[in-house]
Design an enzyme around this catalytic site. Structure first.
Site, mmCIF file in Angstrom:
data_model
loop_
_atom_site.group_PDB
_atom_site.id
_atom_site.type_symbol
_atom_site.label_atom_id
_atom_site.label_comp_id
_atom_site.label_asym_id
_atom_site.label_seq_id
_atom_site.Cartn_x
_atom_site.Cartn_y
_atom_site.Cartn_z
ATOM 1 C CG ASP A 178 -2.159 -0.992 1.204
ATOM 2 O OD1 ASP A 178 -1.988 -1.734 0.497
ATOM 3 O OD2 ASP A 178 -2.397 -1.237 1.981
ATOM 4 C CG ASP A 232 -13.303 -2.192 -0.239
ATOM 5 O OD1 ASP A 232 -12.590 -4.359 -0.747
ATOM 6 O OD2 ASP A 232 -12.576 -2.160 -1.099
#
Length: 233
Positions: free
Chosen positions: A8, A130
Protein backbone atom coordinates in the site's frame (compact mmCIF):
# COMPACT_ATOMS: atom_id res chain seq x y z
CA UNK A 1 -3.08 -21.46 -1.83
CA UNK A 2 -2.08 -18.48 -3.95
CA UNK A 3 -0.57 -15.83 -1.66
CA UNK A 4 -1.02 -12.25 -2.85
CA UNK A 5 1.05 -9.90 -0.65
CA UNK A 6 -0.02 -6.27 -0.52
CA UNK A 7 1.99 -3.09 -0.96
CA UNK A 8 0.00 0.00 0.00
CA UNK A 9 1.51 3.28 -1.15
CA UNK A 10 1.20 6.88 0.04
CA UNK A 11 3.63 9.45 -1.41
CA UNK A 12 5.89 6.67 -2.66
CA UNK A 13 6.13 5.05 0.77
CA UNK A 14 5.08 1.55 1.79
CA UNK A 15 2.51 1.94 4.57
CA UNK A 16 -0.36 0.17 6.30
CA UNK A 17 -3.61 1.60 7.57
CA UNK A 18 -5.75 0.16 10.36
CA UNK A 19 -9.36 -0.46 9.29
CA UNK A 20 -8.83 1.92 6.39
CA UNK A 21 -8.21 4.89 8.72
CA UNK A 22 -5.83 7.35 7.06
CA UNK A 23 -5.04 8.81 10.50
CA UNK A 24 -3.70 5.40 11.59
CA UNK A 25 -0.84 5.09 9.11
CA UNK A 26 2.22 2.98 9.86
CA UNK A 27 5.36 2.96 7.71
CA UNK A 28 6.65 -0.50 6.78
CA UNK A 29 10.30 -1.48 7.04
CA UNK A 30 10.68 -2.27 3.35
CA UNK A 31 10.27 0.29 0.60
CA UNK A 32 7.77 -0.61 -2.15
CA UNK A 33 10.69 -1.61 -4.37
CA UNK A 34 12.26 -3.80 -1.68
CA UNK A 35 8.92 -5.38 -0.82
CA UNK A 36 8.13 -6.34 -4.42
CA UNK A 37 11.56 -7.89 -4.89
CA UNK A 38 11.30 -9.79 -1.58
CA UNK A 39 7.85 -11.21 -2.32
CA UNK A 40 8.99 -12.32 -5.76
CA UNK A 41 11.37 -14.85 -4.17
CA UNK A 42 8.46 -17.03 -2.99
CA UNK A 43 6.96 -19.46 -5.48
CA UNK A 44 3.62 -19.37 -3.61
CA UNK A 45 3.25 -15.69 -4.53
CA UNK A 46 1.20 -15.74 -7.70
CA UNK A 47 0.49 -12.01 -7.89
CA UNK A 48 1.37 -8.84 -6.00
CA UNK A 49 -1.34 -6.45 -4.84
CA UNK A 50 -0.53 -2.74 -5.17
CA UNK A 51 -2.83 -0.03 -3.80
CA UNK A 52 -2.55 3.71 -4.42
CA UNK A 53 -4.15 4.77 -1.13
CA UNK A 54 -4.29 8.48 -1.84
CA UNK A 55 -5.58 7.67 -5.30
CA UNK A 56 -8.49 5.86 -3.65
CA UNK A 57 -9.19 8.87 -1.45
CA UNK A 58 -8.69 11.55 -4.12
CA UNK A 59 -10.45 9.52 -6.82
CA UNK A 60 -7.50 9.67 -9.21
CA UNK A 61 -4.37 7.61 -9.95
CA UNK A 62 -1.46 9.39 -8.22
CA UNK A 63 1.33 6.80 -8.02
CA UNK A 64 1.74 5.77 -11.64
CA UNK A 65 5.47 6.60 -11.68
CA UNK A 66 6.45 4.28 -8.86
CA UNK A 67 4.00 1.59 -9.95
CA UNK A 68 5.59 1.63 -13.40
CA UNK A 69 8.98 1.10 -11.72
CA UNK A 70 7.64 -1.76 -9.58
CA UNK A 71 6.49 -3.55 -12.72
CA UNK A 72 10.10 -3.69 -13.92
CA UNK A 73 11.31 -5.27 -10.66
CA UNK A 74 9.30 -8.50 -10.72
CA UNK A 75 8.21 -11.29 -13.02
CA UNK A 76 4.98 -11.71 -11.02
CA UNK A 77 1.73 -10.23 -12.29
CA UNK A 78 0.66 -7.01 -10.58
CA UNK A 79 -2.92 -6.14 -9.66
CA UNK A 80 -3.43 -2.41 -9.13
CA UNK A 81 -6.13 -0.59 -7.20
CA UNK A 82 -6.86 2.89 -5.93
CA UNK A 83 -8.36 5.70 -7.98
CA UNK A 84 -9.30 3.69 -11.06
CA UNK A 85 -12.44 5.61 -11.97
CA UNK A 86 -12.10 5.97 -15.76
CA UNK A 87 -11.24 3.98 -18.87
CA UNK A 88 -8.43 6.48 -19.49
CA UNK A 89 -6.74 5.66 -16.18
CA UNK A 90 -7.01 1.95 -16.84
CA UNK A 91 -5.48 2.53 -20.28
CA UNK A 92 -2.50 4.24 -18.63
CA UNK A 93 -1.90 1.23 -16.39
CA UNK A 94 -2.43 -1.14 -19.29
CA UNK A 95 0.18 0.82 -21.21
CA UNK A 96 2.82 0.25 -18.54
CA UNK A 97 2.12 -3.46 -18.52
CA UNK A 98 -0.11 -3.86 -15.47
CA UNK A 99 -1.80 -7.24 -15.57
CA UNK A 100 -4.97 -6.76 -13.53
CA UNK A 101 -7.07 -3.78 -12.49
CA UNK A 102 -8.91 -3.54 -9.17
CA UNK A 103 -12.01 -1.43 -9.44
CA UNK A 104 -13.84 -0.23 -6.37
CA UNK A 105 -16.18 2.70 -5.97
CA UNK A 106 -17.27 3.31 -9.55
CA UNK A 107 -17.56 -0.41 -10.23
CA UNK A 108 -19.88 -0.69 -7.25
CA UNK A 109 -22.01 2.34 -8.09
CA UNK A 110 -22.05 2.16 -11.92
CA UNK A 111 -22.69 -1.34 -13.27
CA UNK A 112 -23.07 -0.07 -16.84
CA UNK A 113 -19.52 1.33 -16.70
CA UNK A 114 -18.20 -1.90 -15.20
CA UNK A 115 -19.86 -3.80 -18.04
CA UNK A 116 -18.03 -1.57 -20.53
CA UNK A 117 -14.67 -2.08 -18.80
CA UNK A 118 -15.01 -5.86 -18.58
CA UNK A 119 -15.98 -6.02 -22.23
CA UNK A 120 -12.76 -4.18 -23.09
CA UNK A 121 -10.56 -6.02 -20.59
CA UNK A 122 -12.18 -9.44 -20.09
CA UNK A 123 -10.86 -11.49 -17.15
CA UNK A 124 -8.47 -8.71 -16.12
CA UNK A 125 -10.76 -6.82 -13.74
CA UNK A 126 -11.14 -7.56 -10.04
CA UNK A 127 -13.93 -5.82 -8.17
CA UNK A 128 -13.07 -4.80 -4.63
CA UNK A 129 -16.05 -5.51 -2.40
CA UNK A 130 -15.14 -3.80 0.88
CA UNK A 131 -17.75 -4.25 3.56
CA UNK A 132 -18.79 -3.75 7.14
CA UNK A 133 -21.17 -6.62 7.91
CA UNK A 134 -23.09 -6.96 4.60
CA UNK A 135 -22.92 -3.28 3.57
CA UNK A 136 -20.43 -2.32 0.85
CA UNK A 137 -18.39 0.82 1.53
CA UNK A 138 -16.89 3.13 -1.11
CA UNK A 139 -14.59 6.17 -1.49
CA UNK A 140 -11.69 4.77 0.50
CA UNK A 141 -14.05 3.00 2.93
CA UNK A 142 -15.49 6.34 4.09
CA UNK A 143 -19.06 6.05 2.77
CA UNK A 144 -21.77 3.40 2.87
CA UNK A 145 -22.89 2.63 -0.69
CA UNK A 146 -26.28 1.40 0.58
CA UNK A 147 -25.72 -1.70 -1.55
CA UNK A 148 -25.48 -5.12 0.07
CA UNK A 149 -22.98 -7.78 -0.96
CA UNK A 150 -25.75 -10.18 -1.94
CA UNK A 151 -27.52 -7.69 -4.19
CA UNK A 152 -24.27 -6.64 -5.84
CA UNK A 153 -23.14 -10.18 -6.62
CA UNK A 154 -26.40 -10.81 -8.44
CA UNK A 155 -25.75 -7.80 -10.66
CA UNK A 156 -22.23 -8.84 -11.70
CA UNK A 157 -22.66 -12.60 -11.97
CA UNK A 158 -22.71 -12.51 -15.77
CA UNK A 159 -19.67 -10.26 -16.30
CA UNK A 160 -16.23 -11.47 -17.41
CA UNK A 161 -14.47 -10.59 -14.15
CA UNK A 162 -11.12 -11.93 -12.99
CA UNK A 163 -12.68 -12.22 -9.55
CA UNK A 164 -14.13 -10.61 -6.44
CA UNK A 165 -11.82 -9.30 -3.72
CA UNK A 166 -13.76 -9.42 -0.45
CA UNK A 167 -12.42 -7.33 2.42
CA UNK A 168 -14.03 -7.22 5.84
CA UNK A 169 -13.06 -3.67 6.85
CA UNK A 170 -13.48 -4.46 10.54
CA UNK A 171 -10.84 -7.18 10.25
CA UNK A 172 -8.32 -5.23 8.17
CA UNK A 173 -5.04 -4.60 10.01
CA UNK A 174 -6.42 -5.94 13.29
CA UNK A 175 -4.42 -9.20 13.43
CA UNK A 176 -7.57 -11.13 14.35
CA UNK A 177 -7.90 -13.36 11.32
CA UNK A 178 -10.17 -12.92 8.29
CA UNK A 179 -13.95 -13.22 8.31
CA UNK A 180 -13.98 -16.91 7.47
CA UNK A 181 -17.74 -17.33 7.65
CA UNK A 182 -18.65 -14.50 5.31
CA UNK A 183 -15.81 -15.28 2.90
CA UNK A 184 -17.13 -18.82 2.50
CA UNK A 185 -20.70 -17.54 2.18
CA UNK A 186 -19.69 -15.17 -0.61
CA UNK A 187 -17.74 -17.92 -2.35
CA UNK A 188 -20.88 -20.07 -2.30
CA UNK A 189 -22.98 -17.22 -3.75
CA UNK A 190 -20.98 -16.61 -6.93
CA UNK A 191 -19.29 -18.40 -9.81
CA UNK A 192 -16.51 -15.80 -9.72
CA UNK A 193 -13.18 -16.47 -8.03
CA UNK A 194 -13.29 -15.00 -4.52
CA UNK A 195 -10.10 -13.58 -3.03
CA UNK A 196 -9.98 -13.28 0.76
CA UNK A 197 -8.61 -10.00 2.06
CA UNK A 198 -8.33 -8.40 5.45
CA UNK A 199 -6.99 -9.95 8.66
CA UNK A 200 -4.92 -12.88 7.37
CA UNK A 201 -2.31 -13.49 10.07
CA UNK A 202 -0.42 -16.69 9.38
CA UNK A 203 -0.14 -20.00 7.56
CA UNK A 204 -2.94 -21.46 9.70
CA UNK A 205 -5.36 -18.81 8.42
CA UNK A 206 -4.38 -19.65 4.86
CA UNK A 207 -4.91 -23.36 5.47
CA UNK A 208 -8.36 -22.73 6.99
CA UNK A 209 -9.37 -20.60 3.99
CA UNK A 210 -8.11 -23.29 1.64
CA UNK A 211 -10.16 -25.94 3.48
CA UNK A 212 -13.23 -23.79 2.74
CA UNK A 213 -12.50 -23.71 -0.98
CA UNK A 214 -10.78 -20.30 -1.02
CA UNK A 215 -7.61 -20.59 -3.08
CA UNK A 216 -6.47 -16.95 -3.17
CA UNK A 217 -5.70 -14.62 -0.26
CA UNK A 218 -4.33 -11.10 -0.07
CA UNK A 219 -1.98 -10.72 2.87
CA UNK A 220 -1.43 -7.16 4.06
CA UNK A 221 0.04 -6.34 7.44
CA UNK A 222 1.26 -9.89 8.12
CA UNK A 223 3.21 -10.01 4.85
CA UNK A 224 5.56 -7.36 6.24
CA UNK A 225 6.56 -9.70 9.06
CA UNK A 226 9.44 -12.13 8.55
CA UNK A 227 7.65 -14.57 10.87
CA UNK A 228 4.80 -14.92 8.39
CA UNK A 229 7.12 -16.20 5.69
CA UNK A 230 8.80 -18.82 7.88
CA UNK A 231 7.74 -22.20 6.58
CA UNK A 232 6.07 -20.76 3.49
CA UNK A 233 8.81 -21.77 1.11
Amino acid sequence: MNIIPAVDIIDGQNVRLTQGDYDQKTAMKRTPEEAVQFYSTFEQVGRIHIVDLMGALKQNALETTIISKLKTLTDRPLQIGGGLRSIETIEVYDGIGIDYFILGTRAIMDIDWLNEVTARYPNRVFVGVDARENDIYVNGWTENSNITIDDYLEQVEGLDLAGIIYTDINKDGMNQGPNFENTKRINDLTRHTVIASGGVRNKEDLEKLESMGIENAIVGKASHSDEFWEGIR
